[in-house]
Structure formats: structure tokens, C-alpha cells
Design a protein around this motif. Sequence first.
Motif, PDB file in Angstrom:
ATOM      1  N   UNK A 122       0.836  -1.206   0.000  1.00 14.84           N
ATOM      2  CA  UNK A 122       0.000   0.000   0.000  1.00 14.84           C
ATOM      3  C   UNK A 122       0.869   1.254   0.000  1.00 14.84           C
ATOM      4  N   UNK A 174       4.854   5.752   2.621  1.00 11.50           N
ATOM      5  CA  UNK A 174       4.595   6.989   1.880  1.00 11.50           C
ATOM      6  C   UNK A 174       3.306   7.650   2.361  1.00 11.50           C
ATOM      7  N   UNK A 175       3.072   8.867   1.869  1.00 13.44           N
ATOM      8  CA  UNK A 175       1.786   9.523   2.126  1.00 13.44           C
ATOM      9  C   UNK A 175       0.639   8.603   1.753  1.00 13.44           C
ATOM     10  N   UNK A 227       0.355   5.417   1.789  1.00  8.69           N
ATOM     11  CA  UNK A 227       0.008   4.363   2.749  1.00  8.69           C
ATOM     12  C   UNK A 227      -1.024   4.903   3.741  1.00  8.69           C
ATOM     13  N   UNK A 228      -0.759   6.095   4.242  1.00  8.06           N
ATOM     14  CA  UNK A 228      -1.688   6.708   5.200  1.00  8.06           C
ATOM     15  C   UNK A 228      -3.027   6.972   4.528  1.00  8.06           C
ATOM     16  N   UNK A 229      -2.960   7.501   3.323  1.00 10.52           N
ATOM     17  CA  UNK A 229      -4.197   7.825   2.603  1.00 10.52           C
ATOM     18  C   UNK A 229      -5.056   6.574   2.391  1.00 10.52           C
ATOM     19  N   UNK A 286      -5.047   3.747   3.984  1.00  8.10           N
ATOM     20  CA  UNK A 286      -5.565   3.130   5.202  1.00  8.10           C
ATOM     21  C   UNK A 286      -6.471   4.043   6.004  1.00  8.10           C
ATOM     22  N   UNK A 287      -6.373   5.342   5.759  1.00  7.60           N
ATOM     23  CA  UNK A 287      -7.306   6.254   6.409  1.00  7.60           C
ATOM     24  C   UNK A 287      -8.631   6.266   5.647  1.00  7.60           C
ATOM     25  N   UNK A 288      -8.582   5.877   4.378  1.00  8.39           N
ATOM     26  CA  UNK A 288      -9.787   5.948   3.541  1.00  8.39           C
ATOM     27  C   UNK A 288     -10.438   4.591   3.291  1.00  8.39           C
ATOM     28  N   UNK A 289      -9.786   3.506   3.724  1.00  5.87           N
ATOM     29  CA  UNK A 289     -10.144   2.182   3.238  1.00  5.87           C
ATOM     30  C   UNK A 289     -11.625   1.840   3.333  1.00  5.87           C
ATOM     31  N   UNK A 290     -12.259   2.231   4.451  1.00  5.80           N
ATOM     32  CA  UNK A 290     -13.648   1.817   4.603  1.00  5.80           C
ATOM     33  C   UNK A 290     -14.637   2.801   4.023  1.00  5.80           C
ATOM     34  N   UNK A 346      -3.649   4.670  11.573  1.00 10.41           N
ATOM     35  CA  UNK A 346      -4.242   5.401  10.450  1.00 10.41           C
ATOM     36  C   UNK A 346      -5.768   5.458  10.603  1.00 10.41           C
ATOM     37  N   UNK A 372      -8.149   8.774  10.744  1.00  9.65           N
ATOM     38  CA  UNK A 372      -9.334   8.944   9.902  1.00  9.65           C
ATOM     39  C   UNK A 372     -10.634   8.983  10.710  1.00  9.65           C
ATOM     40  N   UNK A 407      -9.354  -3.831  13.200  1.00  8.14           N
ATOM     41  CA  UNK A 407      -7.909  -3.643  13.270  1.00  8.14           C
ATOM     42  C   UNK A 407      -7.397  -3.723  14.705  1.00  8.14           C
ATOM     43  N   UNK A 446      -0.657  11.907   7.597  1.00  9.87           N
ATOM     44  CA  UNK A 446       0.187  12.335   6.474  1.00  9.87           C
ATOM     45  C   UNK A 446       1.406  13.089   6.980  1.00  9.87           C
ATOM     46  N   UNK A 487       4.578  11.252   7.945  1.00 12.88           N
ATOM     47  CA  UNK A 487       5.403  10.887   6.788  1.00 12.88           C
ATOM     48  C   UNK A 487       6.132  12.120   6.263  1.00 12.88           C
TER      49      UNK A 487
END
Lengths: 406, 406
Positions: A277, A394-395, A397-399, A401-405, B311, B315, B322, B395, B398
Motif C-alpha cells: 500500500x 509513503x503519504x 500508505x496513510x491515505x 488506510x485512512x480511507x479504506x472503509x 491510520x 481517519x 484492526x 500524512x 510521513x
Amino acid sequence: MAVGDVSMPQMHVVQGVKLSAVEAYIRYPNRRDLVLLQFAADTQVAGVFTQNAFCAAPVTVSKMHLEQSNPRYLLINTGNANAGTGPQGLSNAQQSCLKLSELAAVEMAQVLPFSTGVIGEQLPIQRLIDGLPQALAALRDDAWVDAAAGIMTTDTTPKGASEQFECDGIVYSMTGISKGAGMIRPNMATMLAFVATDFPISAEILQQLLTRTVNRSFNRITIDGDTSTNDSCILAATGQAGGACLENLDDPRYGVVAEVLERVMTRLAQLIVRDGEGATKFITVTVEGGAHTQECCDVAYSIAHSPLVKTALFASDPNWGRILCAIGYAGVVDLDVNKVQVWLDDVQICKDGGAAEDYTEAAGVAVMQRPEMTIRVDLGRGVAKDTVYTCDLSYDYVKINADYRS
Amino acid sequence: MAVGDVSMPQMHVVQGVKLSAVEAYIRYPNRRDLVLLQFAADTQVAGVFTQNAFCAAPVTVSKMHLEQSNPRYLLINTGNANAGTGPQGLSNAQQSCLKLSELAAVEMAQVLPFSTGVIGEQLPIQRLIDGLPQALAALRDDAWVDAAAGIMTTDTTPKGASEQFECDGIVYSMTGISKGAGMIRPNMATMLAFVATDFPISAEILQQLLTRTVNRSFNRITIDGDTSTNDSCILAATGQAGGACLENLDDPRYGVVAEVLERVMTRLAQLIVRDGEGATKFITVTVEGGAHTQECCDVAYSIAHSPLVKTALFASDPNWGRILCAIGYAGVVDLDVNKVQVWLDDVQICKDGGAAEDYTEAAGVAVMQRPEMTIRVDLGRGVAKDTVYTCDLSYDYVKINADYRS
């Protein structure tokens, strides 16, 4: 975007294996999310599974069924992990096996269920069951690529590896698929990987081969250090290409098969890291000169897990102090730091525990900018060695996993 | 931006302690980067230091000097960690002590050096030495805030805690400062923390108090899981406010002092988490119902370290799967997942290992949006309990660590 070459190779047909991938709307519409693998009668099947105490319901059921029978079907859904779902989750996993076994006229224990996706929500069992007839009808021997696509979650690319090899004049195939891009620090196996060969192998040798090879491939990768609830890796040998059954380690064919399996599984494992990711870099961490393999593995994972090392890799910053720091807290007993050497590819950055005299920042940056590189550490304590594969942080990865659901 | 109230309290003067912070251009111009603490004669000093095998040169020297003498000076620079610097780094740390000892007319071993900043570069020793006369001349008893600012690196705010307390009619002060925002998973002590009291305490009791309290404060926080090369925590007791020396655990004043120290150190430790690199949330992870404290600590750290949990916290996503997953791979022996309960503040999200029946996503989101929240886990195995403090992964974490050296 995955790192490096992740293209799907020619996926050789494995005699005795048929596959299908259909749309069952497990979570999202208009995507294939239900995958079926069918094995010929008398296929030997071996498996390794997650060590997470909260293992998913399908893992519990698969382990149980594998003990009871020779499986004929692998039933895989994406979109929902069926983990953290209590008794209802177990019942759903069992029901999916029961329904398929009725439709396919096999025993219930001959179906192994697998799930991947969001944790903590109940499986939409009716939609899954409704998809089974279509999945059975669609079974073909050349659908490996479809199956690889059908088991993806946050993966950006389907993952496959395939080889043909010859023993005693017979040409055999070894073909496999894997998925996974986050929650990756396998401890027994990766999220999901399925490998099959038409070589004939006894149950005992098959399990030995699988365990040995997983420890050199899937158990040597990390993306974020999170050991998943659903990790499962299955190896099947149909024997349908003919030849004598491989029944002991002295058989000269053992080495041939083991080597092919290790290449296939290492490729499948590395593909997961390349598709990590948010990954922008593929990193090999090799630790040598250890007193034993475990401490090499510990140091390699300490480096591969360090968020500070991983962000420096993302930034192409040869901040080797962070690598030394991660070596230092890996828990190696009585480590003499003055004997530690570190290289980035061919550039030595650390000599005898301090900065290498001829090291220049420019040389370090040049290596760090490569999309693929090796961090090599010599502990100066012995001859043991181990290797772990990882990616940067990287950015994205955070994006992701912060957005996944959402 | 730090999370919650991180304001500097009234920093009470500690009798027998003087401080200064001056500009020595260790790395950047126009900032105070050289800090000096001076203790009155006969001050007792205790310390705990990083367990990282690659401990920094000043850590090695401080430990050695602390064994040899009663320190009179703490000499701290920021901008350069003097770690991974080999024999030259050791020599530089010793030379800084030697020069200060000559200027201050004390023994060399009465100076303890501390460094924080970039790893792997040699200390600009001449600039540091050139700053010493100014630092000595500037010593004042009311410069705690200046000192707190002078030890910052990526910290966005200076960190201080201070209390006054009374024993046997005498009013004492306990005042401390800390720094650290990344590479934070202390294993003995945080990056840097200095606490002093004018209460009289024997060397033996002082070390006991420090070790006990560090294990309940600085050793219970994590930002990114990276145990630094430079972690050091110093506790000094000048005795200058008078009263009998605290020499044994039965002294009724012991409990008073221990309680104040725990509050001061917990505040200093929590301030580091509140100022965690990129942090937007301050998270308390409490694990109770364990068979012993260590497994509670392991589970709490497993949750606090998980990039997927962190993360999700960023979010505000109540992705409790998790959390279960992180509990599951914490290595608790024979964990019965069916006895595990999880709450986000007062909302029970997981009951008996599965989703709590009356849990709603809306209730979970409401808690997750709070800037400060508690993840509470009950393992259902016993009565042990432990708490760890952490922050989310954003973010900006990172960004900060990808840009740190540029």
C-alpha cells in the motif's frame, strides 16, 4: 502503482485444476469477488495459516476441514474477511461449504473456505450462496488470471507466478496466485496464496515442502508489520501429469520441485511487497554475519519495520543513522557495534559502527533514488544470514488506510 | 500542532538548580541549541538511559561519569545526536565535558553530556566549546522555560511540568522538562528528560524512585516504535530546601514524593505523545483483565504500534477489526478471544470477541472524532492492568520524517 515489473507471466495450465471468478456482490457491485478452485480427485493439499489469535472464521474451518479430508474445492471471497464475527461468522463459513458441497456432490469437509476484506462485519452469506451455481458452471482450466484478479482487495495488480519444469521426461506445471497489499507481516503465510502443480507428491512431503518454502518466502516479507487474521497459503499437487509419486526426500526429483516452488512462492511473496500500500520502492534487507539465522531475521525485520527507515526510503534520504538505530534496538545479545558494516547496494555507508570514511552523501543519494535497492548489514559475529523484503512508507500508505472503509 | 493542552505551567524554581540556553550554531543559526543545568554541591543525581545497542557517545560518557562522581553540570546540545559517530564521537563528548569542567572548576566526571538531533554526523565540537563561557555566564534559577525550548528538535512546543508540595512544614518544588516527538518508543527513558527537586533524597532512594517512575511514565509511551539511540532521563535532588534526607522507603514522606514525581513525569511523557510527529489525536490504551502486567503491556503496545490502528485513528474510523487484529498478534499465550471486550471511551465495540450487539457505527464515529480518547481492552484472564499512551499516524508524520534532513 506497484514497484518494478509485476506483469502477469504466462500462467501454465495445471492439469487437474479448474478455476472460476464470478460477481456475487459481496461488498461492491460489478466486480468478480467470488473465486472457486476445483481439484481433481486424489489431489494432495497442504496448508499453512495465520498465527493471529483472532484468526478468521474461514481459517478455523479450513484448518478443521483440511484435517478431515482431501479437499476438492477452495472457495474464496473478497470484500469481507469474516473475522471478528463470532459464532455467526463460523456458521456462515460452514454454511458456504455445505451449500457448495451439496451442489458439487462432495463432502462438506472437502471444501476449504477463505475470505479477505473488511474485518468485523458479517458475511453476506445469501449473496455468496447465490453465486455458487454460476461459479461452478464457469470452471475452466485456463482461468488463473481471472482468479488472481478475483481475490484482490486493495491490491492494484493481480499477482501470479508460473513455471514449467521437466522430470524423467515429463513436463510439469507449477502455477500460483497471491493477494495482499496491507496488514502484511505474515506469520505462517501471507494473506492468501494458492499454488498448484500437476506433479504427484505425497501428503507428507507436500506439507514439508510448503512449510519450508513459506518460511523462505511469505514469512520473509513485511509491509506494515500487521499480522493479518486471515493469512492462508495452500499448496496442491494433483499428480495429473503422471509419473511416480514423490514420497521421500531422497528422491532426486525433490530438489527440482523444491527449487521451482521456492522461485514461484518467492515471486508471489515479492509481488505482494511490490504492490505494498503506497509503496514507491522495493527493498531487500539482507543481514549476514550473524551468530544464528534468528538474529539475522530479527535485525532485518527491525530495519524493515522502522517507520523512520521507511519514510527515509520514501524520501530517498540516505539517513543511515536510522538504520543503525534500528539495528541497535533489534535485541541482539551482546552486539559489538564496532563490528557492524552497512551497505546500500554497493555503497558502504557504515564501517565498523561509524561512518565509512570514503562514503559521500552523493553516493548514498544515488542509490536511494533507485526504485529497487538492497540494504545489506554484516553483524560481524558469525556466518548466518537471512533476507526480508519490504517497501517504503509513503503519504499514500496513510491515505489508503485512512480511507479504506469509506 | 500538539494535541490538547500542552501549555507551559508555572515552572517553580528549584533551589540549588540554575539553567541557561544559548546559541552555539550546532546545526541551525539563530536558535538556542546549547543548554546547561548546574546543580548545587552535594546534589544527588540518578539516571536511566537507552537500551539501544547503538547508544550515542554522550550516553556512554554520561553513564560512566555518573558512576564516578556526583554530577554538578548537565550539558545538552540539540541539532546533533552524536550517535553512530565512533571513537571520534566519544572523544568529542569527553572533550566537551573536559572544557566545561576546566571553565567551571569541577572534575571532568562531574559533567554529564547529552545530545539530540541527527544521527551519524560528527558534533561541531569547536562551536559547542565556544558556546560554553556564554552558557556559564547566563545561568539563572528561573530559566526552566528557556531550557525546555533549547532542547527541542522536531518538537513544536517546549515541554514542562512543575509542582510544589509540602512535607513537615517545608514547601518543596519538583520541576522538569522533556523533549521528543519522533523515534519514540523509549526503553528505559525518553529522548531527554530532566527533573529536579530541592527535596533531600539519598542516592539509593533517588535511583529507586527514578526507575520505578520511568517504568510508569516514559516507558509507557510510543509514537512510532523506534527506540532512540539517545534516550536519557535524569532526576536530581539538591536538598537545598532543607529537611531531613529521605533515606528509606518507610519514611512517610516517600509516598508524597513518589506521587508528585509520578504526576510530573507522566505529564512530561504525555506531552511528548501530544506533540508526536504529525499527531492529531492523543490516545490512551488501557488493557485490563490480564494474567500479568507484561501481557497487558504487550497488548497495549501491539495496538499502539499498529500502523493500521493508527491510520484508522487519524481517519476517525471506528475500524475495530484492526484493534482485534492487533490484540490477536500480541503473542498472549492461549488467549481465549471469546472473553475479549473492547471499548472506545464508554462505547463497547467488541463483546465476547465479536461485535457488541448494541454497537452502532454512529456511536463509534462519535468517539473516534474526539481529539483525546481511550481504547480499553479487557482480556478476561485475570486482574492485571497496564496503560500506554500513543498518537495517530497522519500524512504529516510521513512528511516530517521524509523531509527531516532537508
